[in-house]
Design a protein around this motif. Structure first.
Motif, PDB file in Angstrom:
ATOM      1  N   VAL A   6      29.638  29.758  28.921  1.00  9.90           N
ATOM      2  CA  VAL A   6      30.523  30.345  29.931  1.00  9.90           C
ATOM      3  C   VAL A   6      29.808  30.433  31.275  1.00  9.90           C
ATOM      4  N   TYR A   7      30.553  30.174  32.340  1.00 15.34           N
ATOM      5  CA  TYR A   7      30.052  30.348  33.705  1.00 15.34           C
ATOM      6  C   TYR A   7      30.970  31.339  34.411  1.00 15.34           C
ATOM      7  N   GLN A   8      30.386  32.319  35.080  1.00 11.87           N
ATOM      8  CA  GLN A   8      31.208  33.251  35.869  1.00 11.87           C
ATOM      9  C   GLN A   8      30.843  33.123  37.339  1.00 11.87           C
ATOM     10  N   GLY A   9      31.865  32.929  38.177  1.00  7.58           N
ATOM     11  CA  GLY A   9      31.614  32.779  39.600  1.00  7.58           C
ATOM     12  C   GLY A   9      32.831  33.163  40.417  1.00  7.58           C
ATOM     13  N   GLU A  10      32.633  33.261  41.724  1.00 10.22           N
ATOM     14  CA  GLU A  10      33.753  33.644  42.588  1.00 10.22           C
ATOM     15  C   GLU A  10      34.745  32.494  42.705  1.00 10.22           C
ATOM     16  N   TYR A  11      36.004  32.818  42.503  1.00 12.64           N
ATOM     17  CA  TYR A  11      37.073  31.832  42.682  1.00 12.64           C
ATOM     18  C   TYR A  11      38.385  32.586  42.823  1.00 12.64           C
ATOM     19  N   ASN A  12      39.080  32.295  43.882  1.00 13.48           N
ATOM     20  CA  ASN A  12      40.427  32.834  44.046  1.00 13.48           C
ATOM     21  C   ASN A  12      41.172  31.935  45.030  1.00 13.48           C
ATOM     22  N   LEU A  13      42.428  32.238  45.267  1.00 18.18           N
ATOM     23  CA  LEU A  13      43.247  31.368  46.125  1.00 18.18           C
ATOM     24  C   LEU A  13      42.720  31.290  47.554  1.00 18.18           C
TER      25      LEU A  13
ATOM     26  N   GLU B  70      36.127  24.479  43.375  1.00 16.35           N
ATOM     27  CA  GLU B  70      36.833  23.252  42.972  1.00 16.35           C
ATOM     28  C   GLU B  70      36.040  21.994  43.325  1.00 16.35           C
ATOM     29  N   GLU B  71      35.087  22.130  44.262  1.00 16.65           N
ATOM     30  CA  GLU B  71      34.350  20.942  44.716  1.00 16.65           C
ATOM     31  C   GLU B  71      33.429  20.403  43.620  1.00 16.65           C
ATOM     32  N   GLU B  72      32.611  21.289  43.019  1.00 19.03           N
ATOM     33  CA  GLU B  72      31.639  20.807  42.020  1.00 19.03           C
ATOM     34  C   GLU B  72      31.615  21.632  40.740  1.00 19.03           C
ATOM     35  N   LEU B  73      31.724  22.954  40.885  1.00 18.79           N
ATOM     36  CA  LEU B  73      31.560  23.825  39.706  1.00 18.79           C
ATOM     37  C   LEU B  73      32.672  23.626  38.675  1.00 18.79           C
ATOM     38  N   LEU B  74      33.936  23.682  39.103  1.00 17.00           N
ATOM     39  CA  LEU B  74      35.031  23.546  38.137  1.00 17.00           C
ATOM     40  C   LEU B  74      35.058  22.170  37.469  1.00 17.00           C
ATOM     41  N   PRO B  75      34.834  21.072  38.215  1.00 22.61           N
ATOM     42  CA  PRO B  75      34.764  19.778  37.528  1.00 22.61           C
ATOM     43  C   PRO B  75      33.632  19.730  36.488  1.00 22.61           C
ATOM     44  N   PHE B  76      32.475  20.327  36.811  1.00 21.71           N
ATOM     45  CA  PHE B  76      31.348  20.301  35.878  1.00 21.71           C
ATOM     46  C   PHE B  76      31.659  21.126  34.633  1.00 21.71           C
ATOM     47  N   THR B  77      32.237  22.316  34.818  1.00 21.56           N
ATOM     48  CA  THR B  77      32.534  23.148  33.650  1.00 21.56           C
ATOM     49  C   THR B  77      33.587  22.478  32.774  1.00 21.56           C
ATOM     50  N   ALA B  78      34.584  21.856  33.402  1.00 16.56           N
ATOM     51  CA  ALA B  78      35.636  21.181  32.618  1.00 16.56           C
ATOM     52  C   ALA B  78      35.031  20.039  31.796  1.00 16.56           C
ATOM     53  N   GLU B  79      34.161  19.270  32.436  1.00 19.01           N
ATOM     54  CA  GLU B  79      33.554  18.098  31.784  1.00 19.01           C
ATOM     55  C   GLU B  79      32.638  18.501  30.620  1.00 19.01           C
ATOM     56  N   ASN B  80      32.033  19.685  30.730  1.00 25.08           N
ATOM     57  CA  ASN B  80      31.054  20.107  29.726  1.00 25.08           C
ATOM     58  C   ASN B  80      31.577  21.192  28.781  1.00 25.08           C
ATOM     59  N   ASN B  81      32.903  21.388  28.796  1.00 26.51           N
ATOM     60  CA  ASN B  81      33.543  22.373  27.912  1.00 26.51           C
ATOM     61  C   ASN B  81      32.917  23.761  28.063  1.00 26.51           C
ATOM     62  N   ILE B  82      32.603  24.110  29.317  1.00 29.40           N
ATOM     63  CA  ILE B  82      32.109  25.443  29.651  1.00 29.40           C
ATOM     64  C   ILE B  82      33.289  26.211  30.238  1.00 29.40           C
ATOM     65  N   SER B  83      33.525  27.400  29.756  1.00 32.37           N
ATOM     66  CA  SER B  83      34.635  28.197  30.266  1.00 32.37           C
ATOM     67  C   SER B  83      34.239  28.798  31.615  1.00 32.37           C
ATOM     68  N   PHE B  84      35.127  28.711  32.597  1.00 28.88           N
ATOM     69  CA  PHE B  84      34.871  29.271  33.932  1.00 28.88           C
ATOM     70  C   PHE B  84      35.645  30.585  34.037  1.00 28.88           C
ATOM     71  N   VAL B  85      34.926  31.680  34.219  1.00 21.43           N
ATOM     72  CA  VAL B  85      35.572  32.992  34.391  1.00 21.43           C
ATOM     73  C   VAL B  85      35.489  33.375  35.869  1.00 21.43           C
ATOM     74  N   PRO B  86      36.635  33.442  36.549  1.00 21.12           N
ATOM     75  CA  PRO B  86      36.594  33.757  37.984  1.00 21.12           C
ATOM     76  C   PRO B  86      36.452  35.258  38.241  1.00 21.12           C
ATOM     77  N   PHE B  87      35.573  35.622  39.178  1.00 18.69           N
ATOM     78  CA  PHE B  87      35.601  37.025  39.606  1.00 18.69           C
ATOM     79  C   PHE B  87      36.199  37.117  41.011  1.00 18.69           C
ATOM     80  N   PHE B  88      36.524  38.334  41.437  1.00 17.69           N
ATOM     81  CA  PHE B  88      37.327  38.574  42.652  1.00 17.69           C
ATOM     82  C   PHE B  88      38.653  37.815  42.592  1.00 17.69           C
ATOM     83  N   PRO B  89      39.390  37.859  41.455  1.00 15.83           N
ATOM     84  CA  PRO B  89      40.626  37.072  41.363  1.00 15.83           C
ATOM     85  C   PRO B  89      41.672  37.465  42.405  1.00 15.83           C
TER      86      PRO B  89
END
Length: 310
Positions: free
Chosen positions: A175-182, A188-207
């Motif tokens: 699991v990776y937790q990082g800031e992500y909101n609208l 979306e530039e690098e972290l989300l593609p990497f987590t998707a590719e490596n089956n790592i769940s991305f938990v957004p904080f400050f939703p």
């Protein structure tokens, strides 16, 4: 009955809407919080259907973990709950420092186990990176604890993309937790593609971007807390953001929902985001967040929201 989701490649299954608990016992973040009320909120949230709690040593420091431990012991529901906590932080007087050394992380886990009054932690994150420790070594220490049964899954939080790649060199990060909101979609530039590719769940904080994405503020709002320093709460920037939020209200009205429900539902359409952990100060907020699970966004609505906040 809420359909549970699997968190990435871990063996953890939860209600997709968890509870962020930095308000519970987080005296250093929210001066004047009431410990008894915080503990009661944990119990009430569990009774309402929350089965996934996100905390950290930093909240309190340590007090949030203690209150959650007491609440779970008193409710007798430890086995039904997924606890995520974080360590790496240490204080030298008033100065906060981070330590990712294997020895420190192993001790941090032992200390969290005591505060939480449990013999295992479902998900343990390295809260912040330090500048000394190779990240695969830090994660290797957590892998040893996982093999011993002291933790069930491994997370990292606030890492850069390069640190995440190094941490996951052996494929151990769940699991990776990082800031992500609208309003902040840089992940979306690098972290989300990497987590998707490596089956790592991305938990957004400050939703909810510190409340701005809830639809409860007007352009005349003034702030005397952390938000007073945040660019997206200032002047013209605030007005522009509020206009975008008003466009969400139109979609929410069609769905017979509220703006926060639409926001959370949108996150759950993103690749590798399995769960969200909005904070709450009251039980009504916890119950309201669950309504996001009733919001079914069409593909065109998902794209429309993406365009509004492009």
């Amino acid at each position: 009955m809420v359909k549970k989701v699997k968190i990435g490649k871990s063996d953890l299954y939860v209600n997709p809407i968890g509870l962020g608990t930095n308000y519970i016992g987080g005296h250093n973040l929210y001066p004047g919080t009431d410990d008894n009320a915080g503990k009661q909120l944990v119990k009430d949230a569990i009774n309402a259907g929350v089965d996934y709690l996100d905390t950290a040593y930093l909240y309190g420091p340590g007090r949030s973990e203690e209150l959650i431990g007491e609440a779970l012991k008193e409710s007798g529901k430890r086995e039904d709950i997924v606890i995520a906590t974080k360590g790496s932080v240490k204080f030298e007087g008033q100065d906060m420092q981070n330590d990712n050394s294997p020895a420190f992380l192993k001790q941090a886990v032992e200390d969290s186990l005591k505060r939480l009054q449990t013999d295992y932690i479902d998900l343990f994150y390295i809260h912040y990176s330090d500048n000394q420790t190779p990240k695969d070594e830090a994660v290797g220490a957590l892998k040893e604890l996982k093999d011993e049964g002291k933790i069930k899954s491994i997370g990292v939080s606030n890492f850069t993309i390069d640190e995440l790649k190094e941490a996951n060199k052996d494929g151990y990060v769940d699991v990776y937790q990082g800031e992500y909101n609208l309003l902040n979609r840089s992940a979306e530039e690098e972290l989300l593609p990497f987590t998707a590719e490596n089956n790592i769940s991305f938990v957004p904080f400050f939703p909810f971007a510190s409340g701005l994405l809830t639809g409860k503020y007007t352009k005349d709002a003034t702030f005397n807390d952390l938000r007073a320093q945040m660019p997206h709460f200032q002047g013209e920037e605030l007005e522009k953001n509020l206009e975008k939020v008003e466009k969400l209200r139109e979609i929410a009205n069609v769905k017979q929902a509220e703006i926060p429900h639409v926001v959370l539902a949108w996150y759950l359409t993103r690749d590798s985001i399995d769960t969200v952990i909005p904070g709450a100060k009251k039980l009504e907020q916890v119950k309201s967040n669950f309504k996001a699970l009733d919001v079914q966004l069409t593909d065109s609505e998902v794209q429309q929201i993406g365009r509004i906040f492009s």
